[in-house]
Motif scaffolding. Structure first.
Motif, PDB file in Angstrom:
ATOM      1  N   THR A   1       0.841  -1.207   0.000  1.00  0.00           N
ATOM      2  CA  THR A   1       0.000   0.000   0.000  1.00  0.00           C
ATOM      3  C   THR A   1       0.872   1.251   0.000  1.00  0.00           C
ATOM      4  N   ALA A   2       1.980   1.200   0.752  1.00  0.00           N
ATOM      5  CA  ALA A   2       2.905   2.330   0.773  1.00  0.00           C
ATOM      6  C   ALA A   2       3.470   2.603  -0.617  1.00  0.00           C
ATOM      7  N   GLN A   3       3.707   1.537  -1.377  1.00  0.00           N
ATOM      8  CA  GLN A   3       4.219   1.693  -2.742  1.00  0.00           C
ATOM      9  C   GLN A   3       3.205   2.422  -3.635  1.00  0.00           C
ATOM     10  N   VAL A   4       1.946   2.089  -3.470  1.00  0.00           N
ATOM     11  CA  VAL A   4       0.895   2.739  -4.263  1.00  0.00           C
ATOM     12  C   VAL A   4       0.787   4.216  -3.882  1.00  0.00           C
ATOM     13  N   ILE A   5       0.849   4.506  -2.592  1.00  0.00           N
ATOM     14  CA  ILE A   5       0.815   5.901  -2.131  1.00  0.00           C
ATOM     15  C   ILE A   5       1.961   6.686  -2.767  1.00  0.00           C
ATOM     16  N   GLU A   6       3.137   6.093  -2.744  1.00  0.00           N
ATOM     17  CA  GLU A   6       4.324   6.737  -3.318  1.00  0.00           C
ATOM     18  C   GLU A   6       4.128   7.017  -4.808  1.00  0.00           C
ATOM     19  N   THR A   7       3.599   6.044  -5.534  1.00  0.00           N
ATOM     20  CA  THR A   7       3.368   6.194  -6.975  1.00  0.00           C
ATOM     21  C   THR A   7       2.406   7.337  -7.261  1.00  0.00           C
ATOM     22  N   ARG A   8       1.320   7.386  -6.515  1.00  0.00           N
ATOM     23  CA  ARG A   8       0.308   8.429  -6.766  1.00  0.00           C
ATOM     24  C   ARG A   8       0.864   9.822  -6.510  1.00  0.00           C
ATOM     25  N   HIS A   9       1.631   9.970  -5.425  1.00  0.00           N
ATOM     26  CA  HIS A   9       2.211  11.286  -5.140  1.00  0.00           C
ATOM     27  C   HIS A   9       3.227  11.678  -6.213  1.00  0.00           C
ATOM     28  N   LEU A  10       4.019  10.712  -6.699  1.00  0.00           N
ATOM     29  CA  LEU A  10       4.987  11.039  -7.750  1.00  0.00           C
ATOM     30  C   LEU A  10       4.279  11.472  -9.027  1.00  0.00           C
ATOM     31  N   ILE A  11       3.217  10.784  -9.404  1.00  0.00           N
ATOM     32  CA  ILE A  11       2.504  11.133 -10.633  1.00  0.00           C
ATOM     33  C   ILE A  11       1.922  12.542 -10.535  1.00  0.00           C
ATOM     34  N   THR A  12       1.441  12.913  -9.360  1.00  0.00           N
ATOM     35  CA  THR A  12       0.942  14.283  -9.172  1.00  0.00           C
ATOM     36  C   THR A  12       2.033  15.298  -9.468  1.00  0.00           C
ATOM     37  N   LEU A  13       3.253  15.020  -8.996  1.00  0.00           N
ATOM     38  CA  LEU A  13       4.364  15.936  -9.247  1.00  0.00           C
ATOM     39  C   LEU A  13       4.789  15.904 -10.718  1.00  0.00           C
ATOM     40  N   LEU A  14       4.895  14.698 -11.276  1.00  0.00           N
ATOM     41  CA  LEU A  14       5.360  14.550 -12.654  1.00  0.00           C
ATOM     42  C   LEU A  14       4.477  15.293 -13.651  1.00  0.00           C
ATOM     43  N   THR A  15       3.195  15.308 -13.395  1.00  0.00           N
ATOM     44  CA  THR A  15       2.270  15.919 -14.348  1.00  0.00           C
ATOM     45  C   THR A  15       2.004  17.388 -14.035  1.00  0.00           C
ATOM     46  N   GLY A  16       2.674  17.922 -13.030  1.00  0.00           N
ATOM     47  CA  GLY A  16       2.481  19.320 -12.642  1.00  0.00           C
ATOM     48  C   GLY A  16       3.482  20.247 -13.309  1.00  0.00           C
ATOM     49  N   ARG A  17       3.245  21.541 -13.187  1.00  0.00           N
ATOM     50  CA  ARG A  17       4.059  22.556 -13.838  1.00  0.00           C
ATOM     51  C   ARG A  17       5.424  22.745 -13.176  1.00  0.00           C
ATOM     52  N   ILE A  18       5.479  22.700 -11.837  1.00  0.00           N
ATOM     53  CA  ILE A  18       6.716  23.060 -11.145  1.00  0.00           C
ATOM     54  C   ILE A  18       7.834  22.071 -11.455  1.00  0.00           C
ATOM     55  N   ALA A  19       7.537  20.779 -11.475  1.00  0.00           N
ATOM     56  CA  ALA A  19       8.571  19.801 -11.814  1.00  0.00           C
ATOM     57  C   ALA A  19       9.099  20.053 -13.224  1.00  0.00           C
ATOM     58  N   LYS A  20       8.217  20.392 -14.163  1.00  0.00           N
ATOM     59  CA  LYS A  20       8.659  20.682 -15.524  1.00  0.00           C
ATOM     60  C   LYS A  20       9.568  21.909 -15.545  1.00  0.00           C
ATOM     61  N   ASN A  21       9.218  22.924 -14.763  1.00  0.00           N
ATOM     62  CA  ASN A  21      10.076  24.112 -14.680  1.00  0.00           C
ATOM     63  C   ASN A  21      11.469  23.741 -14.189  1.00  0.00           C
ATOM     64  N   MET A  22      11.511  22.964 -13.102  1.00  0.00           N
ATOM     65  CA  MET A  22      12.787  22.656 -12.463  1.00  0.00           C
ATOM     66  C   MET A  22      13.620  21.695 -13.316  1.00  0.00           C
ATOM     67  N   ILE A  23      12.979  20.710 -13.928  1.00  0.00           N
ATOM     68  CA  ILE A  23      13.709  19.816 -14.832  1.00  0.00           C
ATOM     69  C   ILE A  23      14.213  20.607 -16.032  1.00  0.00           C
ATOM     70  N   GLY A  24      13.359  21.490 -16.545  1.00  0.00           N
ATOM     71  CA  GLY A  24      13.762  22.303 -17.693  1.00  0.00           C
ATOM     72  C   GLY A  24      15.012  23.107 -17.419  1.00  0.00           C
ATOM     73  N   ALA A  25      15.091  23.711 -16.235  1.00  0.00           N
ATOM     74  CA  ALA A  25      16.258  24.536 -15.906  1.00  0.00           C
ATOM     75  C   ALA A  25      17.434  23.702 -15.446  1.00  0.00           C
ATOM     76  N   LEU A  26      17.200  22.884 -14.425  1.00  0.00           N
ATOM     77  CA  LEU A  26      18.317  22.257 -13.723  1.00  0.00           C
ATOM     78  C   LEU A  26      18.805  20.982 -14.400  1.00  0.00           C
ATOM     79  N   PHE A  27      18.103  20.526 -15.433  1.00  0.00           N
ATOM     80  CA  PHE A  27      18.622  19.419 -16.229  1.00  0.00           C
ATOM     81  C   PHE A  27      18.921  19.894 -17.656  1.00  0.00           C
ATOM     82  N   PHE A  28      17.905  20.323 -18.383  1.00  0.00           N
ATOM     83  CA  PHE A  28      18.109  20.660 -19.792  1.00  0.00           C
ATOM     84  C   PHE A  28      18.938  21.939 -19.965  1.00  0.00           C
ATOM     85  N   ASP A  29      18.543  23.027 -19.293  1.00  0.00           N
ATOM     86  CA  ASP A  29      19.316  24.266 -19.437  1.00  0.00           C
ATOM     87  C   ASP A  29      20.731  24.099 -18.891  1.00  0.00           C
TER      88      ASP A  29
END
Length: 664
Positions: free
Chosen positions: A263-291
């Motif tokens: 159950t803890a694994q499922v909780i972890e997955t759901r929280h990660l997907i919320t972040l992955l599909t959100g704007r802030i993670a894209k901003n930070m990946i865009g800058a701190l990885f791609f840029d």
């Protein structure tokens, strides 16, 4: 992707080696290969005594597949859930295989790489200088979602998992990872590491994860009485900013600790997907990885071949000069530091550094970095003194933070070799280097400065000349806006809190004290002298009053916007209220936050339009690494690009607070 080999003892070695990349990542190739490898392990279980997981790359495993993560949308959530369930399912089949499984970590294991290792029963790390282990996900707006949160909490306990590993983003050396509980042993050579792995397998035939043994309890138990304090503690650490990644990590850890493993694994997955599909993670990946990858990879470096630096002269042994000398020496470059007396020069003494007051000792240096007081005449004098002595084609660099490079270059006979190399204080900690190109600076000089910056471990951005360049100009806008708010009558605590809640690392009034109001005043007066149309603002009057009337020049003098005692801030100065406009006005907190973010973003857009900034990537990385623009935005220019209605909000701020907010 994964080589499967079994020795005479029945020990299977799974060797990770992505054929299409220089490093292993958790991409589609890996997912298919790991599923196939685990399928084969189970099919051949009766002939297997144990498993070693290692890598054929220089590193063990680099982490998640960031390019695909950056493309995730809310519509991708079901597919992401299925993918993560597959990855976690294979890890679970590996750790419940019924045979001992050892991770032989032959290099860096970050994020997903460390999660691969945590799915093994025993972890041996190769103790080499470049090996690092950690969960950097929080710095990219994400959480360790392939079992990282779930296993770390169950291995170490809630508080150590959060405060040491999950919320910090820190990358630990092998010995520190051993001390902090996620590594079990160290090895000095690859052969020793594999020998240790085989010996452990043969000695532990019944190995299992702690949470799969009867009677298991999370170390330290569930601190039920302390649980309500965790969000408040996190809020304090974030200085009031609301950042989804650390909040989701905390939620995943606390919620997952109170349920069974699956159950803890499922909780972890759901929280990660919320972040992955959100704007802030894209901003930070865009800058701190791609840029970041683009900037460090030489996006702005001219494509010319130049010789590497061999001997560096640093002029001035103050805090900046000493820091620059130490950075160069640490990279293996011989360094000579010159100051006006041997005693002053000796302040920069250290391994690999020669100190002197004799200009003759600079003979043969092919790089000169000047780090003296911000005075054009003084800078010209020190270059005039050393030019006859150093190598005839030496790179000539000034560590000025505001003075135009084109003007300084007029004092040297070789302006093509003259360039700005603006380091940030403290040099040993600040990762950015701002390379400033004057009107006559050659491409070869830019390339030499860039290569030197990379060699000493800096991220070099390249900008064109202009008063204040990019970083000093834009951070000046931030400080000016704050002092202007103070002059309007906005309470000083509200100003500081608004900046912290926006995600800035420190309040602008505290920052102004650190920079020193005397320097703020001197830079502004230089701007005024250089321009017939320089607009005088209420913030300028307030700074003049602080310095000239109240003798409060900043932290170095123990008196500024803040009061100081025993070299620590003791609180805002009581007299600030008397400096504000008597009638004052009430400004919504959201407007205060946006005034900071928009003031800098608009000025950065002007820098790009004027050609001061050469690339948006340099602007984004420079703003985050150099001047503390909130990382969640993805950088000062990305903030404007991704905002739902940047121009509309800017026009709204302009109507309320002045034309400086008018959209570019």
């Amino acid at each position: 992707m994964i080589t499967y080999s079994r020795d005479d003892d029945g020990i299977v070695t799974l060797t990770l080696d992505d054929p299409g990349q220089s490093a292993n990542t958790m991409n589609a190739t890996y997912v298919a290969a790991m599923s196939a490898a685990v399928d084969r392990l189970h099919a051949e279980r009766d002939t297997v005594t144990g498993v070693i997981v290692t890598s054929a790359k220089k590193t063990f495993f680099a982490g998640g597949d960031l390019p695909s993560m950056a493309r995730a949308t809310p519509e991708d959530a079901p597919a992401l859930f299925k993918l993560l369930s597959t990855i976690k399912g294979d890890f679970r089949r590996l750790e419940t295989y019924g045979r001992p499984v050892v991770a032989a970590i032959n290099g860096a294991a970050l994020g997903g790489g460390l999660e691969v290792a945590l799915a093994c029963h025993h972890r041996i790390a190769l103790d080499t200088p470049g090996t690092r282990l950690g969960f950097p996900e929080v710095t990219l707006g994400l959480l360790p979602g392939a079992g990282g949160v779930t296993r770390t909490v169950r291995m170490l306990g809630l508080a150590p998992a959060l405060t040491t590993w999950l919320l910090t983003g820190r990358r630990y050396r092998p010995a520190d990872a051993l001390a902090h509980g996620l590594v079990d042993a160290l090895a000095s050579t690859p052969a020793e590491m594999l020998t240790q792995a085989r010996e452990w397998i043969l000695a532990n035939p019944d190995a299992a994860q702690p949470w799969d043994r009867e009677g298991y309890r999370i170390p330290g138990g569930l601190p039920a009485a302390q649980l309500p304090a965790y969000p408040a503690t996190l809020r304090k650490q974030l200085k009031g900013a609301s950042l989804p990644a650390p909040e989701k990590i905390l939620a995943t850890a606390v919620e997952g600790a109170q349920v069974d493993f699956e159950t803890a694994q499922v909780i972890e997955t759901r929280h990660l997907i919320t972040l992955l599909t959100g704007r802030i993670a894209k901003n930070m990946i865009g800058a701190l990885f791609f840029d970041m990858r683009a900037v460090n990879g030489g996006l702005a470096r001219p494509a010319v071949e130049v010789p590497p630096a061999t001997r560096v002269a640093v002029l001035g042994a103050g805090m900046m000069g000493a820091g620059i000398a130490q950075a160069c020496a640490k990279a293996g470059l011989p360094v000579v530091v010159k100051d006006v007396t041997p005693e002053l020069a000796a302040r920069a003494a250290g391994p690999g550094i020669t100190t002197t007051a004799d200009v003759a000792d600079l003979a043969g240096c092919d790089v000169v970095i000047e780090a003296v007081f911000e005075d054009p005449a003084l800078k010209r004098d020190v270059f005039a003194e050393v030019l006859p002595v150093v190598a005839p084609d030496a790179l000539l660099a000034s560590n000025t933070s505001t003075l135009p490079i084109t003007g300084l270059a007029e004092g040297v006979s070789r302006p093509g070799d003259f360039i700005g190399m603006h380091f940030f204080s403290p040099v040993g900690k600040m990762p950015l280097l701002e390379i400033v190109v004057g009107a006559r600076t050659s491409d070869a000089a830019v390339a030499r400065a860039f290569d030197l910056g990379r060699r000493i471990g800096k991220t070099p951005i390249v900008v064109n000349d202009g008063r204040g360049f990019f970083t000093s100009r834009v951070i000046g806008t931030f400080i000016d806006e704050a002092i202007g708010m103070l002059a309007e009558g906005v309470p000083a605590p509200s100003i500081e809190h608004a900046a912290l809640q926006a995600g800035y690392p420190t309040g602008p009034l505290a920052l102004a004290d650190e920079v020193s109001l005397t320097l703020v005043q001197r830079i502004r007066r230089q701007f005024e002298a250089a321009s017939d149309s320089y607009e005088r603002l209420p913030s300028h009057e307030l700074v003049d009053a602080m310095v000239d009337k109240h003798d409060r020049p900043g932290r170095s003098s123990g008196r500024g916007f803040y009061a100081y005692g025993e070299e620590k801030r003791t609180g805002l100065w009581d007299g600030l209220v008397s400096l504000a406009t008597p009638e004052g006005r009430s400004v919504p907190l959201a407007d205060l936050r946006d005034r900071f973010l928009f003031a800098e973003a608009l000025d950065a857009q002007r820098c790009l339009a004027e050609g001061v900034l050469r690339t948006a990537e340099d602007g984004n990385i420079g703003s985050i690494l150099g001047i503390g623009y909130p990382a969640w935005t993805g950088g000062v220019l990305r903030f404007a690009d991704q905002h739902d209605d940047f121009r509309g909000r800017a026009a709204e701020l302009a109507a309320r607070y002045g034309d400086r907010f008018a959209p570019v």
